[in-house]
Design an enzyme around this catalytic site. Structure first.
Site, mmCIF file in Angstrom:
data_model
loop_
_atom_site.group_PDB
_atom_site.id
_atom_site.type_symbol
_atom_site.label_atom_id
_atom_site.label_comp_id
_atom_site.label_asym_id
_atom_site.label_seq_id
_atom_site.Cartn_x
_atom_site.Cartn_y
_atom_site.Cartn_z
ATOM 1 C CE1 TYR A 162 37.837 25.510 100.109
ATOM 2 C CE2 TYR A 162 36.062 27.132 100.200
ATOM 3 C CZ TYR A 162 36.769 26.152 99.509
ATOM 4 O OH TYR A 162 36.406 25.825 98.227
ATOM 5 C CG ASP A 181 38.348 34.884 102.484
ATOM 6 O OD1 ASP A 181 37.281 35.465 102.190
ATOM 7 O OD2 ASP A 181 38.610 33.723 102.128
ATOM 8 C CE LYS A 219 30.797 31.826 101.413
ATOM 9 N NZ LYS A 219 30.307 30.562 100.944
HETATM 10 N N1 PMP Z 1 36.520 32.442 101.264
HETATM 11 C C1 PMP Z 1 35.693 32.085 102.242
HETATM 12 C C2 PMP Z 1 35.906 32.613 103.626
HETATM 13 C C3 PMP Z 1 34.619 31.227 101.981
HETATM 14 O O1 PMP Z 1 33.802 30.875 102.977
HETATM 15 C C4 PMP Z 1 34.434 30.756 100.666
HETATM 16 C C5 PMP Z 1 33.287 29.819 100.304
HETATM 17 N N2 PMP Z 1 32.733 29.105 101.308
HETATM 18 C C6 PMP Z 1 35.334 31.164 99.673
HETATM 19 C C7 PMP Z 1 36.351 32.015 99.997
HETATM 20 C C8 PMP Z 1 35.172 30.702 98.258
HETATM 21 O O2 PMP Z 1 34.085 31.312 97.690
HETATM 22 P P1 PMP Z 1 33.364 30.688 96.382
HETATM 23 O O3 PMP Z 1 32.750 29.397 96.847
HETATM 24 O O4 PMP Z 1 32.383 31.727 95.985
HETATM 25 O O5 PMP Z 1 34.433 30.474 95.374
#
Ligand code: PMP
Length: 447
Positions: A160, A255, A283
């Site tokens: 994700y 990511d 985060k």
């Molecule tokens: N990449 C990863 C690995 C994530 O865990 C998340 C959110 N859980 C995102 C991208 C997306 O981040 P956001 O919810 O701040 O858009």
């Protein structure tokens, strides 16, 4: 009706009581599904979500008066616990000088410098601040496509990376929980160039590369996936991805929205000693405010406007509140790196879960790295999305309800990671262990 209800007595039972249920009924009338992000829904575990009124340290307090040990940690950011006093103070101080300028500031330069010091792939490179993980991954992929002049991208099944169209193919997190890994509303054309392969499968990636030679711009991967639940890379897997991408002229994007600053100061890339071309952060770095970043190789990032012809922009990018929270978070992490403590606390939770499961004869695999962990209700190993799917989700739902009843708040889905923070002390860990023991006993009785 809510106005007439007596204020709730303090409790440990975190299930939605009359106050949360009344709020949820109102929410459903004006917000899709009553929540502002689908992962907050309780669809997979039953019942309504408890509403939160405040959070400090390792605890959240619900509108129904329950104080709960929190392993959601606002889905990752709360590495130092909720409302860390120094971060709160820094944000308040910044706010008094103005909430947003949409103009250059010294603080954003300092933050970019700090990021380029701490994260290996950013050293000697460039970084751009944005407001969410979704923005970071979406932008990094645009840069990769612009730089290489290629269209195809590769992601992992169950990976994700936020909710951009091109990334909603075999997606994890809430998309997997709700069974909509390829979203409606995403045109076929948007995902035509998205290729997916199982995580931890080098041969599948090799096959994918040989079938699409010369047209793949980038591989985007969570170096430790956290959105199919927590899954660990097998020895040498990340190394092989690095070698293959290098050979094929494909950019490697880590990511690290979840793993950045959580697994080590320099993220998973530092821990595993693998340097990607581009990195996405979010985060933890924002300390609880909407701040994220993407960056990496100078030649690649030089494609970004106004330096280059890849357009990416943002009204609130590098805003003073997020920047203040980020600078303070990084300073706290540098001053007193918490990783040994996090390792000990999270190991304790993981071992206690496994022991309780064993006592009650429940099949359980607990994947963990540092302060990220997921208990899967199946025999292991769980090495990819397909393995994660074997988990008994009825048992997970029962376990979730029982934990919540006993004062422990964990993500309401099997396909998410639990996050331990520095604020989880011996007492909160004992509450967790006692709740888990009782919950496992009930699984055998009820599920
Ligand atoms: N990449 C990863 C690995 C994530 O865990 C998340 C959110 N859980 C995102 C991208 C997306 O981040 P956001 O919810 O701040 O858009």
């Amino acid at each position: 009706m809510t106005a007439k209800m007596a204020e709730p007595e303090p409790t440990r039972d975190g299930r939605a009581g009359p106050w949360s249920r009344a709020l949820f009924a109102r929410a459903e009338r004006v917000i899709p599904g009553g929540v502002n992000s689908p992962v907050r829904a309780f669809a997979a575990v039953g019942g309504e979500p408890p509403f939160v009124v405040r959070a400090h340290g390792a605890h959240i307090v619900t509108r129904d008066g329950a104080t709960l040990v929190d392993y959601v940690g606002t889905w990752g950011p709360a590495l130092l616990g909720h409302a860390h006093p120094e971060i709160v103070e820094a944000v308040c101080r910044a706010a008094r000088d103005g909430l947003s300028f949409g103009a250059a500031t010294a603080a954003e330069v300092e933050l970019a410098e700090r990021l380029c010091e701490l994260v290996p792939s950013l050293r000697g490179g460039l970084v751009r601040l944005v407001c969410s993980g979704t923005e970071a991954t979406m932008s990094a992929l645009r840069v990769a496509r612009g730089f290489t002049g290629r269209d195809k991208i590769v992601k992992m099944d169950g990976g994700y990376h936020g909710h951009a169209d091109m990334l909603l193919a075999n997606a994890g997190s809430g998309a997997a929980t709700l069974g909509i890994p390829g979203s409606k509303g995403v045109p076929d054309a948007a995902v035509r160039d998205t290729l997916t392969v199982p995580f931890n499968d080098v041969e599948a990636l090799e096959r994918c590369f040989s079938q699409h030679r010369g047209v793949i711009a980038a591989v985007i991967v969570e170096p430790v996936p956290g959105n199919m639940g927590c899954v660990l890379p097998q020895p040498n897997y990340l190394q092989r991805i690095r070698e293959l991408t290098m050979t094929e002229g494909v950019l490697l994007i880590f990511d690290e929205v979840m793993t950045g600053f959580r697994l080590a100061l320099g993220g998973a890339q530092e821990l595993f000693g693998i340097t990607p071309d581009l990195t996405c952060l979010g985060k933890v770095v924002g300390g609880g405010l909407p701040l994220a970043a993407y960056g990496g190789r100078r030649d690649v990032m030089a494609s970004v406007a106004p330096l280059g012809a890849v357009y990416q922009a943002g009204t609130l990018s590098g805003n003073p509140l997020g920047t203040a929270a980020a600078l303070t978070t990084l300073e706290l992490l540098r001053r007193d790196p918490p990783y040994a403590q996090l390792e000990t606390s999270a190991r304790h939770v993981c071992e206690a879960l496994l022991k309780a499961a064993q006592v009650h004869g429940v099949a359980l695999t607990c994947n963990r790295i540092g302060s990220m962990l997921t208990p899967f209700f199946c025999d292991g190993p769980v090495l990819d999305h397909a393995d994660a799917q074997k988990s008994d989700r009825r048992r997970f739902a029962s376990f979730h309800r029982d934990l919540l009843m006993r004062g422990v708040y964990v993500p309401p889905s099997q396909f998410e990671s639990w996050f331990v923070s520095t604020a989880h002390d011996a007492r909160t860990l004992e509450t967790t262990v006692a709740a888990a023991e009782a919950a496992f006993a009930n699984i055998v009785l009820h599920a």
